[in-house]
Design a protein around this motif. Structure first.
Motif, mmCIF file in Angstrom:
data_model
loop_
_atom_site.group_PDB
_atom_site.id
_atom_site.type_symbol
_atom_site.label_atom_id
_atom_site.label_comp_id
_atom_site.label_asym_id
_atom_site.label_seq_id
_atom_site.Cartn_x
_atom_site.Cartn_y
_atom_site.Cartn_z
ATOM 1 N N UNK A 25 18.556 -37.240 5.310
ATOM 2 C CA UNK A 25 19.295 -36.109 6.322
ATOM 3 C C UNK A 25 20.132 -35.288 5.665
ATOM 4 N N UNK A 26 20.686 -34.047 6.119
ATOM 5 C CA UNK A 26 21.649 -33.256 5.364
ATOM 6 C C UNK A 26 22.826 -33.102 6.421
ATOM 7 N N UNK A 27 24.107 -33.809 6.111
ATOM 8 C CA UNK A 27 25.194 -33.758 7.011
ATOM 9 C C UNK A 27 25.951 -32.478 6.267
ATOM 10 N N UNK A 28 26.157 -32.273 5.174
ATOM 11 C CA UNK A 28 27.343 -31.344 4.360
ATOM 12 C C UNK A 28 26.456 -30.321 3.802
ATOM 13 N N UNK A 29 26.497 -29.102 3.732
ATOM 14 C CA UNK A 29 25.719 -28.042 3.194
ATOM 15 C C UNK A 29 26.977 -27.149 2.444
ATOM 16 N N UNK A 30 26.829 -27.096 1.115
ATOM 17 C CA UNK A 30 27.727 -26.187 0.417
ATOM 18 C C UNK A 30 27.036 -25.210 -0.186
ATOM 19 N N UNK A 31 27.159 -23.758 0.370
ATOM 20 C CA UNK A 31 26.608 -23.059 -0.427
ATOM 21 C C UNK A 31 27.326 -22.191 -1.394
ATOM 22 N N UNK A 32 27.028 -22.725 -2.749
ATOM 23 C CA UNK A 32 27.987 -22.172 -3.804
ATOM 24 C C UNK A 32 27.272 -21.386 -4.778
ATOM 25 N N UNK A 33 25.861 -21.370 -4.873
ATOM 26 C CA UNK A 33 25.179 -20.655 -6.071
ATOM 27 C C UNK A 33 25.626 -19.264 -6.045
ATOM 28 N N UNK A 34 25.922 -18.586 -7.341
ATOM 29 C CA UNK A 34 26.304 -17.027 -7.232
ATOM 30 C C UNK A 34 26.213 -16.821 -8.489
ATOM 31 N N UNK A 35 26.025 -15.404 -8.880
ATOM 32 C CA UNK A 35 25.847 -14.628 -9.956
ATOM 33 C C UNK A 35 26.762 -13.554 -9.742
ATOM 34 N N UNK A 36 26.914 -12.831 -10.926
ATOM 35 C CA UNK A 36 27.984 -11.695 -11.156
ATOM 36 C C UNK A 36 27.369 -10.816 -12.052
ATOM 37 N N UNK A 37 27.646 -9.357 -11.651
ATOM 38 C CA UNK A 37 27.280 -8.144 -12.660
ATOM 39 C C UNK A 37 28.402 -7.097 -12.328
ATOM 40 N N UNK A 38 28.751 -6.514 -13.350
ATOM 41 C CA UNK A 38 29.720 -5.312 -13.256
ATOM 42 C C UNK A 38 29.204 -3.937 -13.522
ATOM 43 N N UNK A 39 29.560 -3.091 -12.899
ATOM 44 C CA UNK A 39 29.279 -1.736 -13.343
ATOM 45 C C UNK A 39 29.631 -0.696 -12.208
ATOM 46 N N UNK A 40 29.924 0.367 -12.632
ATOM 47 C CA UNK A 40 30.461 1.285 -11.514
ATOM 48 C C UNK A 40 29.213 1.566 -10.539
#
Ligand code: NAD
Length: 262
Positions: free
Chosen positions: A85-100
């Motif tokens: 089953x899936x009772x708990x879902x944590x959406x955490x994956x993430x990436x970053x990039x910086x520029x104007x």
């Protein structure tokens, strides 16, 4: 306190940093965990063994790429088949990039929006029906202080995290009369590989030692002058999964050393 015994959690991006801290905290509370994220197979196998033996829970792994909707749906199916089953879902994956903004590479914008925002939609879409069927579920979206306020050079990240806070509110409203809750956690600076890269870039750019770049990064945004930790974010995620948090719905909770109080 093993108040999550019998529950199954999927934590995206849990091979490193905050996601790994959350996976540990949920497992410590008794939840079986499906890990996700990139990494070398032997390192991931070690993580699985560590979590399982330390906390006495079942630990699976799915290598779904969060930029691929079909792989996200398959990950939820995999977790359901393997852990029941899936009772708990944590959406955490993430990436970053910086520029104007006018120099922001289009493919980086697309990737940040896909992984930091759209992936959460696909995972929620896949997992929510079974939560509603059992009338119990917890969705925790890892947004950011940048889900509440902005900084220069982070157009894609800030747009995605504000979007994630908005998505959190809608899901919370749509599930408001059920046993499913949806909330966002908004960390300030947490010293993980994602932030270490920004510190290293700053040190190189400004020709200063890494320790000085670290202090400057904190001084600029985080009044406590201290990093929040993956364990602290994990502890809040566990609290949001508890019965005590059943009426916290659609909240965006900062763990940011005072960043967004300014
Ligand atoms: P991290 O780089 O240590 O971990 C990111 C995780 O996501 C890793 O497990 C990585 O393998 C996984 N990942 C990346 N791209 C993926 C993809 N396409 N598919 C599947 N998995 C993928 O970063 P972190 O600092 O732990 O960040 C975790 C989350 O917390 C992110 O959403 C980030 O935006 C958010 N956040 C971090 C901070 C901070 O200061 N570190 C602050 C606020 C919010």
């Amino acid at each position: 306190m093993r108040n999550l015994e019998g529950k199954v959690a999927v934590v995206t991006g849990s091979t490193s940093g905050i996601g790994l801290g959350i996976a540990h905290a949920l497992a410590r509370a008794g939840a079986d965990v499906m890990l996700n994220g990139f990494g070398e197979a032997p390192a991931i196998a070690r993580l699985r063994d560590e979590l399982a033996s330390e906390h006495g829970v079942r630990v699976g792994y799915d290598g779904a790429d969060m930029s691929r909707p079909e792989q996200i749906a398959a990950m939820i199916e995999h977790a359901t088949a393997e852990l029941g089953r899936v009772d708990i879902l944590v959406n955490n994956a993430g990436i970053q990039f910086t520029a104007p903004v006018h120099e922001f590479p289009v493919e980086r914008w697309d990737a940040i929006l896909a992984i930091n925002l759209t992936a959460a939609f696909h995972a929620i879409r896949a997992a929510l029906p079974q939560m509603l069927e059992r009338n119990w579920g917890r969705i925790v979206n890892i947004a950011s202080a940048h889900g509440l306020v902005a900084s220069v050079h982070k157009s894609a990240y800030v747009a995605a995290k504000h979007g994630l806070v908005g998505l959190t509110k809608v899901v919370a409203l749509e599930t408001a009369t059920t046993g499913v809750t949806c909330n966002a956690i908004c960390p300030g600076w947490v010293l993980t590989p994602l932030v270490q890269k920004q510190i290293d870039d700053r040190a190189a750019r400004e020709g200063i030692p890494v320790e000085e770049a670290k202090r400057a990064l904190l001084a600029e945004k985080q009044p406590s002058q201290e990093f929040a930790t993956p364990a602290q974010i994990g502890a809040l995620a566990v609290f949001l999964c508890s019965d005590a948090a059943a009426q916290i719905r659609g909240a965006a909770l900062p763990v940011d050393g005072g960043w967004t109080a300014q």
